[in-house]
Design an enzyme around this catalytic site. Structure first.
Site, short mmCIF file in Angstrom:
data_model
loop_
_atom_site.label_atom_id
_atom_site.label_comp_id
_atom_site.label_asym_id
_atom_site.label_seq_id
_atom_site.Cartn_x
_atom_site.Cartn_y
_atom_site.Cartn_z
CD1 TRP A 107 -2.36 -2.14 1.51
CD2 TRP A 107 -3.13 -0.82 -0.11
NE1 TRP A 107 -3.45 -2.76 0.96
CE2 TRP A 107 -3.95 -1.97 -0.03
CE3 TRP A 107 -3.42 0.15 -1.06
CZ2 TRP A 107 -5.04 -2.17 -0.88
CZ3 TRP A 107 -4.52 -0.04 -1.90
CH2 TRP A 107 -5.31 -1.19 -1.81
CG ASP A 180 -2.71 3.99 4.62
OD1 ASP A 180 -3.71 3.83 5.35
OD2 ASP A 180 -2.58 3.45 3.51
CE LYS A 204 -8.43 -1.78 5.01
NZ LYS A 204 -8.83 -2.71 4.04
N1 PMP Z 1 -4.07 1.53 2.62
C1 PMP Z 1 -4.20 0.37 3.28
C2 PMP Z 1 -3.21 0.05 4.35
C3 PMP Z 1 -5.24 -0.50 2.97
O1 PMP Z 1 -5.38 -1.65 3.62
C4 PMP Z 1 -6.16 -0.14 1.95
C5 PMP Z 1 -7.35 -1.02 1.59
N2 PMP Z 1 -7.20 -2.35 1.71
C6 PMP Z 1 -5.96 1.06 1.27
C7 PMP Z 1 -4.93 1.87 1.64
C8 PMP Z 1 -6.90 1.49 0.17
O2 PMP Z 1 -8.06 1.88 0.77
P1 PMP Z 1 -9.36 2.35 -0.01
O3 PMP Z 1 -9.89 1.14 -0.71
O4 PMP Z 1 -10.24 2.84 1.09
O5 PMP Z 1 -8.98 3.42 -0.95
#
Ligand code: PMP
Length: 370
Positions: A107, A180, A204
């Site tokens: 991510w 994040d 989550k």
């Molecule tokens: N960052 C992390 C650590 C994630 O786990 C996720 C989603 N699994 C995201 C970003 C992306 O999030 P979103 O789908 O809300 O854009």
């Protein structure tokens, strides 16, 4: 009202499991909210009911995380992915200094090209060469960072690899730390005062998809450049109480219920963290006990308490394990396609007995081998 279908033990990485008592409250409010006479899906965001909801959601977050006066709590849309763009638009655009990214999983890597559209974005430290199995030591981190970066971006928990910082990394006081925290938000106490920006998609630990909580420090807001599109400027949210336009009413209402659950049913983030440690230990103990069968992905000191990732010796053994799990009502355990293997996401609302059932299956699979 017909009874709902039986519930599985849902190990989904997100959107993930929500507390049953919250779902029951949502169900009972769904047709008509007491005192309102309409559904939470039908009510104006300018209503007194919603004003109370957003106020309580923010108040619960402030109480749980000990958020002080210097930070604003914003409710945005667009997911954590939009923050990959919004953070650099607000913090990097027009800045002579670059942003440093610390990559401990997939991510964090997705945030870099978005920042590069706005200014200099540098990967200061990455563990990709080892396939993302750990976070940096404090010494590695200090050595890797630029002298005076615009900000340093970390991912407190990498959902795909199951790699989590054991604590907020120690950085110089004047470094603007951006995190994040999508997949470990509200799972443990956090010293929010250390962060310039801390953001998390709700889906989550905090609620349903559709709202992203962004906690921003005042000095960061003061540096936002003029000329950003209105809905991508943090100040729009800060100045309007996240009500410049129609906010995601239903999602914020569920965040209010989930944070109320953590405060009043769990008893706060220390208790939440203890329960999460206990649940994670149930699985890591089996992994460590049977190293011939289970290979944990993350190094022990960087193990996530939210996403437990491991492999079995062969793809066939993994397929068999997933099949057996499904038969027992343990679902969504397949690892992310980029890593493979098994991933058990055991967010706040995953009951202890759900994890116990998975641990029992793992133990049974290990002990019946020849
Ligand atoms: N960052 C992390 C650590 C994630 O786990 C996720 C989603 N699994 C995201 C970003 C992306 O999030 P979103 O789908 O809300 O854009």
């Amino acid at each position: 009202m017909p009874d709902p279908a039986p519930r599985v033990v849902n190990f989904s990485a997100g959107p993930g499991v929500l507390p049953l008592s919250v779902l029951e409250q949502v169900r009972s409010d769904l047709i008509s909210l007491p005192g309102v006479g309409a559904s939470a899906l039908e009510v104006s965001h300018r209503s007194a009911w919603f004003e109370g909801v957003i106020e309580e959601a923010e108040g619960n977050l402030r109480t749980l995380l000990g958020i002080g006066e210097r930070h604003r709590v914003l409710f945005c849309q667009g997911g954590a992915t939009m923050q990959f763009s919004m953070v650099p638009m607000n913090l990097l655009r027009g800045n002579d200094h670059g942003a440093d990214f610390v990559l401990t999983g997939s991510w964090g890597g997705k945030a870099v090209p978005e920042a590069a559209r706005e200014g200099a974005a540098r990967v200061a430290w990455t563990n990709e060469g080892e396939r993302f199995v750990r976070v940096p030591t404090e010494e590695e981190l200090t050595r890797a960072l630029d002298d005076d970066p615009a900000y340093v971006h970390i991912t407190t928990n990498e959902t795909i690899q199951g790699v989590e910082y054991p604590d907020t990394p120690a950085l110089a006081d004047d470094v603007v730390l951006v995190a994040d925290s999508s997949s470990d938000f509200l799972s443990r106490p956090v010293d929010v005062s250390r962060y310039g920006v801390l953001y998390a998609g709700a889906q989550k630990n905090a609620g349903p998809a559709g709202v992203t909580v962004v906690i921003v420090r005042d000095d960061v807001l003061e540096r936002v450049p003029d000329g950003l599109p209105t809905m991508l400027d943090y100040r729009t949210y800060a100045d309007s109480g996240s009500m410049h336009n129609t906010p995601p009413v239903f999602a914020i209402y569920v965040v209010m219920l989930v944070t109320r659950w953590i405060r009043h049913e769990i008893g706060g983030l220390e208790r939440m963290a203890a329960r999460n440690r206990e649940k994670a230990a149930l699985l890591y103990d089996v992994i460590d006990e049977f190293p011939d069968l289970y290979r944990g992905h993350a190094q022990p000191a960087s193990r996530s308490r939210m996403n437990v990732t491991f492999r079995l010796p062969t793809p066939e053994a993994e397929a068999r394990f997933l099949e057996e799990a499904t038969q027992e009502g343990l679902t969504e355990l397949r690892g992310h396609r980029s890593v493979g293997g098994i991933r058990a996401s055991i967010y706040n609302a995953m009951p202890v007995d759900g994890v116990e059932r998975l641990a029992a299956l793992m133990r049974r699979s290990a002990t019946r081998r020849p």
